[in-house]
Each structure stands twice: as C-alpha cells, then as structure tokens.
Write a protein that holds these residues in place. Structure first.
Motif, PDB file in Angstrom:
ATOM      1  N   ASP A 169       0.802  -1.227   0.000  1.00  0.00           N
ATOM      2  CA  ASP A 169       0.000   0.000   0.000  1.00  0.00           C
ATOM      3  C   ASP A 169       0.834   1.275   0.000  1.00  0.00           C
ATOM      4  O   ASP A 169       0.409   2.289  -0.555  1.00  0.00           O
ATOM      5  N   HIS A 170       2.001   1.267   0.618  1.00  0.00           N
ATOM      6  CA  HIS A 170       2.735   2.513   0.834  1.00  0.00           C
ATOM      7  C   HIS A 170       4.018   2.692   0.023  1.00  0.00           C
ATOM      8  O   HIS A 170       4.525   3.803  -0.053  1.00  0.00           O
ATOM      9  N   ILE A 171       4.550   1.634  -0.528  1.00  0.00           N
ATOM     10  CA  ILE A 171       5.794   1.768  -1.290  1.00  0.00           C
ATOM     11  C   ILE A 171       5.471   1.634  -2.772  1.00  0.00           C
ATOM     12  O   ILE A 171       4.965   0.599  -3.214  1.00  0.00           O
ATOM     13  N   PRO A 172       5.768   2.686  -3.548  1.00  0.00           N
ATOM     14  CA  PRO A 172       5.446   2.628  -4.980  1.00  0.00           C
ATOM     15  C   PRO A 172       6.354   1.650  -5.708  1.00  0.00           C
ATOM     16  O   PRO A 172       7.484   1.381  -5.298  1.00  0.00           O
ATOM     17  N   VAL A 173       5.838   1.132  -6.798  1.00  0.00           N
ATOM     18  CA  VAL A 173       6.583   0.188  -7.618  1.00  0.00           C
ATOM     19  C   VAL A 173       7.389   0.978  -8.645  1.00  0.00           C
ATOM     20  O   VAL A 173       6.873   1.894  -9.283  1.00  0.00           O
ATOM     21  N   GLU A 174       8.654   0.634  -8.818  1.00  0.00           N
ATOM     22  CA  GLU A 174       9.530   1.376  -9.719  1.00  0.00           C
ATOM     23  C   GLU A 174       9.176   1.140 -11.185  1.00  0.00           C
ATOM     24  O   GLU A 174       9.175   2.041 -11.981  1.00  0.00           O
ATOM     25  N   SER A 175       8.883  -0.095 -11.544  1.00  0.00           N
ATOM     26  CA  SER A 175       8.541  -0.372 -12.936  1.00  0.00           C
ATOM     27  C   SER A 175       7.246  -1.158 -13.003  1.00  0.00           C
ATOM     28  O   SER A 175       6.848  -1.834 -12.069  1.00  0.00           O
ATOM     29  N   ARG A 176       6.589  -1.075 -14.130  1.00  0.00           N
ATOM     30  CA  ARG A 176       5.299  -1.726 -14.313  1.00  0.00           C
ATOM     31  C   ARG A 176       5.438  -3.243 -14.325  1.00  0.00           C
ATOM     32  O   ARG A 176       4.519  -3.952 -13.969  1.00  0.00           O
ATOM     33  N   GLU A 177       6.574  -3.772 -14.751  1.00  0.00           N
ATOM     34  CA  GLU A 177       6.770  -5.215 -14.815  1.00  0.00           C
ATOM     35  C   GLU A 177       6.722  -5.867 -13.433  1.00  0.00           C
ATOM     36  O   GLU A 177       6.392  -7.025 -13.309  1.00  0.00           O
ATOM     37  N   ASP A 178       7.075  -5.125 -12.384  1.00  0.00           N
ATOM     38  CA  ASP A 178       7.074  -5.692 -11.045  1.00  0.00           C
ATOM     39  C   ASP A 178       5.670  -5.967 -10.533  1.00  0.00           C
ATOM     40  O   ASP A 178       5.490  -6.712  -9.594  1.00  0.00           O
ATOM     41  N   LEU A 179       4.666  -5.351 -11.130  1.00  0.00           N
ATOM     42  CA  LEU A 179       3.301  -5.549 -10.651  1.00  0.00           C
ATOM     43  C   LEU A 179       2.724  -6.896 -11.063  1.00  0.00           C
ATOM     44  O   LEU A 179       1.830  -7.416 -10.420  1.00  0.00           O
ATOM     45  N   ARG A 180       3.205  -7.452 -12.148  1.00  0.00           N
ATOM     46  CA  ARG A 180       2.653  -8.710 -12.614  1.00  0.00           C
ATOM     47  C   ARG A 180       3.142  -9.865 -11.757  1.00  0.00           C
ATOM     48  O   ARG A 180       4.324 -10.017 -11.530  1.00  0.00           O
ATOM     49  N   THR A 181       2.226 -10.647 -11.291  1.00  0.00           N
ATOM     50  CA  THR A 181       2.595 -11.851 -10.554  1.00  0.00           C
ATOM     51  C   THR A 181       2.158 -13.064 -11.350  1.00  0.00           C
ATOM     52  O   THR A 181       1.482 -12.951 -12.370  1.00  0.00           O
ATOM     53  N   MET A 182       2.518 -14.217 -10.871  1.00  0.00           N
ATOM     54  CA  MET A 182       2.181 -15.438 -11.588  1.00  0.00           C
ATOM     55  C   MET A 182       0.681 -15.693 -11.609  1.00  0.00           C
ATOM     56  O   MET A 182       0.174 -16.370 -12.482  1.00  0.00           O
ATOM     57  N   ASN A 183      -0.059 -15.163 -10.665  1.00  0.00           N
ATOM     58  CA  ASN A 183      -1.492 -15.421 -10.575  1.00  0.00           C
ATOM     59  C   ASN A 183      -2.324 -14.402 -11.333  1.00  0.00           C
ATOM     60  O   ASN A 183      -3.540 -14.479 -11.315  1.00  0.00           O
ATOM     61  N   GLN A 184      -1.722 -13.447 -11.963  1.00  0.00           N
ATOM     62  CA  GLN A 184      -2.467 -12.403 -12.653  1.00  0.00           C
ATOM     63  C   GLN A 184      -2.351 -12.560 -14.167  1.00  0.00           C
ATOM     64  O   GLN A 184      -1.894 -11.670 -14.865  1.00  0.00           O
ATOM     65  N   ILE A 185      -2.796 -13.661 -14.677  1.00  0.00           N
ATOM     66  CA  ILE A 185      -2.781 -13.906 -16.102  1.00  0.00           C
ATOM     67  C   ILE A 185      -4.173 -13.628 -16.624  1.00  0.00           C
ATOM     68  O   ILE A 185      -5.173 -14.072 -16.071  1.00  0.00           O
ATOM     69  N   GLN A 186      -4.259 -12.863 -17.709  1.00  0.00           N
ATOM     70  CA  GLN A 186      -5.554 -12.461 -18.230  1.00  0.00           C
ATOM     71  C   GLN A 186      -5.781 -13.130 -19.579  1.00  0.00           C
ATOM     72  O   GLN A 186      -4.894 -13.191 -20.425  1.00  0.00           O
ATOM     73  N   THR A 187      -6.994 -13.611 -19.768  1.00  0.00           N
ATOM     74  CA  THR A 187      -7.367 -14.246 -21.018  1.00  0.00           C
ATOM     75  C   THR A 187      -8.408 -13.385 -21.713  1.00  0.00           C
ATOM     76  O   THR A 187      -9.343 -12.892 -21.079  1.00  0.00           O
ATOM     77  N   GLU A 188      -8.269 -13.235 -23.011  1.00  0.00           N
ATOM     78  CA  GLU A 188      -9.243 -12.466 -23.776  1.00  0.00           C
ATOM     79  C   GLU A 188     -10.170 -13.431 -24.497  1.00  0.00           C
ATOM     80  O   GLU A 188      -9.737 -14.438 -25.044  1.00  0.00           O
ATOM     81  N   PHE A 189     -11.445 -13.087 -24.510  1.00  0.00           N
ATOM     82  CA  PHE A 189     -12.433 -13.890 -25.209  1.00  0.00           C
ATOM     83  C   PHE A 189     -13.073 -13.028 -26.292  1.00  0.00           C
ATOM     84  O   PHE A 189     -13.379 -11.864 -26.072  1.00  0.00           O
ATOM     85  N   ALA A 190     -13.297 -13.632 -27.437  1.00  0.00           N
ATOM     86  CA  ALA A 190     -13.952 -12.923 -28.528  1.00  0.00           C
ATOM     87  C   ALA A 190     -14.983 -13.852 -29.139  1.00  0.00           C
ATOM     88  O   ALA A 190     -14.888 -15.071 -29.068  1.00  0.00           O
ATOM     89  N   GLU A 191     -15.964 -13.256 -29.765  1.00  0.00           N
ATOM     90  CA  GLU A 191     -16.994 -14.045 -30.415  1.00  0.00           C
ATOM     91  C   GLU A 191     -16.539 -14.316 -31.838  1.00  0.00           C
ATOM     92  O   GLU A 191     -16.336 -13.390 -32.631  1.00  0.00           O
TER      93      GLU A 191
END
Length: 148
Positions: A111-133
């Motif tokens: 909550d209090h320490i900012p992340v230096e780069s955007r890549e550090d925010l991704r964890t192994m459990n945050q995988i996103q799948t896109e669905f299309a018709e």
C-alpha cells in the motif's frame, strides 16, 4: 521515507520475537539479540519484501520469509550464541511467529511503497485471457443482407 518506515515496522516485529524467544528463555545478551534482529530484518526485507513480494505475491513471500527467517536465525544463532542452546527448535518457533506477522507487513509495503517499474506488478497469478466471439464469414454476409 516509506522504506524506512516499513523497515522499522519489520525490525520491531522481528526484534520482539527474537528478544522474546532467545532473550527470555535463554538469557542471551542484548547486543547479540540486537545484531541478530538487524541482520534478519535487512536480509529478509531485501529478498522477501522487495524481490519476492512484488513478483510472486503475498503467500509466496510469507512462505519464503518463514524459510529465510528460520535459516538466518539458525545461522546467526550458531554464530552469536552459546552452543548449549537448542537453536533449531527456537529458530523454528521464532520463524513461525515472524511469518505470522509478515502478511500485515506485506500489506503495508504494497500500500505505501510505490513500484519502480510496471513489470514488477505482474505476478504469476495475474494472467488475463481475452475472449472474442468468433463469426463465420457467411453469417456476417447473411446478417448484412437481413439488415437491408
């Protein structure tokens, strides 16, 4: 400044546990306990909180902090303390109580320490799948013809 606050919080939690287990039960000197607390805090903050927490999440960081705390308490206990103390047993107990405090420290850090780069925010459990018709080209032309 936020790193200093989180280090102080972590140092207080670790020092309280180390002083409680090693100091009260085995009458170890305050200087040795302070050195053990500072070393365990610094190493576990650098490895567990700044590296593992940002990349793999809270649960993995808590488990790794338990393992790190046990190994460091065992190692530094052998270095700083007398040999007649059952260091392995006390190290496991102290590491367990330190690991119980870690999720609260991790939530403060996130909550209090900012992340230096955007890549550090991704964890192994945050995988996103896109669905299309999916559409068939014949269906598209039929829909266009029916709209006319």
């Amino acid at each position: 400044m936020d790193h200093i606050k989180s280090l102080i919080i972590k140092l207080l939690a670790i020092a309280f546990t180390v002083f409680a287990f090693f100091g009260l039960f085995y009458n170890v000197s305050w200087a040795s306990l302070l050195w053990i607390s500072v070393l365990v805090t610094g190493i576990s903050y650098a490895i567990g909180d700044l590296f593992i927490l940002r990349r793999y999440g809270n649960i993995t960081a808590t488990i790794s902090d338990f393992i790190l705390a046990f190994l460091m308490l065992w190692l530094f206990g052998n270095v700083f303390l007398d040999g007649n103390i059952p260091i392995v047993t006390i190290s496991i107990l102290a590491a367990f109580f330190i690991a119980c405090c870690e999720p609260f420290i991790h939530s403060y850090i996130v909550d209090h320490i900012p992340v230096e780069s955007r890549e550090d925010l991704r964890t192994m459990n945050q995988i996103q799948t896109e669905f299309a018709e999916e559409m068939d080209p014949e269906t598209i032309t039929r829909e266009k013809n029916t709209d006319k």
